[in-house]
Design a protein around this motif. Sequence first.
Motif, PDB file in Angstrom:
ATOM      1  N   LEU A  11      22.280  16.878   1.051  1.00  0.00           N
ATOM      2  CA  LEU A  11      22.569  18.142   0.359  1.00  0.00           C
ATOM      3  C   LEU A  11      21.308  18.981   0.177  1.00  0.00           C
ATOM      4  N   ASN A  12      20.184  18.325  -0.081  1.00  0.00           N
ATOM      5  CA  ASN A  12      18.923  19.031  -0.261  1.00  0.00           C
ATOM      6  C   ASN A  12      18.506  19.735   1.029  1.00  0.00           C
ATOM      7  N   VAL A  13      18.636  19.057   2.142  1.00  0.00           N
ATOM      8  CA  VAL A  13      18.264  19.645   3.427  1.00  0.00           C
ATOM      9  C   VAL A  13      19.234  20.758   3.811  1.00  0.00           C
ATOM     10  N   ARG A  14      20.540  20.516   3.621  1.00  0.00           N
ATOM     11  CA  ARG A  14      21.546  21.501   4.014  1.00  0.00           C
ATOM     12  C   ARG A  14      21.451  22.798   3.204  1.00  0.00           C
ATOM     13  N   SER A  15      21.010  22.703   1.954  1.00  0.00           N
ATOM     14  CA  SER A  15      20.931  23.902   1.111  1.00  0.00           C
ATOM     15  C   SER A  15      19.543  24.521   1.116  1.00  0.00           C
ATOM     16  N   ALA A  16      18.667  24.036   1.988  1.00  0.00           N
ATOM     17  CA  ALA A  16      17.285  24.531   2.066  1.00  0.00           C
ATOM     18  C   ALA A  16      16.558  24.366   0.729  1.00  0.00           C
ATOM     19  N   SER A  17      16.917  23.350  -0.012  1.00  0.00           N
ATOM     20  CA  SER A  17      16.281  22.962  -1.289  1.00  0.00           C
ATOM     21  C   SER A  17      16.426  24.007  -2.394  1.00  0.00           C
ATOM     22  N   ILE A  18      17.335  24.942  -2.238  1.00  0.00           N
ATOM     23  CA  ILE A  18      17.467  26.005  -3.241  1.00  0.00           C
ATOM     24  C   ILE A  18      17.967  25.443  -4.569  1.00  0.00           C
TER      25      ILE A  18
END
Length: 120
Positions: free
Chosen positions: A60-67
């Motif tokens: 999830l962190n990678v997919r959301s670009a850490s936003i």
Amino acid sequence: MRLFLSVFILAFLAQLFLPWWTLAPLCFGLAAGLGAPGGRAFGAGFAGIGLGWLLAAAWLNVRSASILSHRMAQLLPLGGSGWALVLATALLGGLVGGVAALAGSWARQAVRGPVLVAGK
């Protein structure tokens, strides 16, 4: 190894449909049912849930670009590091799984007596 794989796979499937706290009864029941001794039960529960949560949070962190993780990490004393939040998530999940599995192992020992491990 059997307990670890059971916890890892069944917890993954359970989290698709059920709330997070259902991991505790799942680990408890698997450890009690499979009859793992205390230390091994804690390790399997900790590793099974911790690894599952680590992989899910990292994905999830990678997919959301850490936003989102960056914003959540700013609310906690993590210095805004999204990856620190991912590790904290895995540690928290691992502790829940490990303690629940240990409790299941102890409950089985209370009912049936200590587990005998071959070679000891």
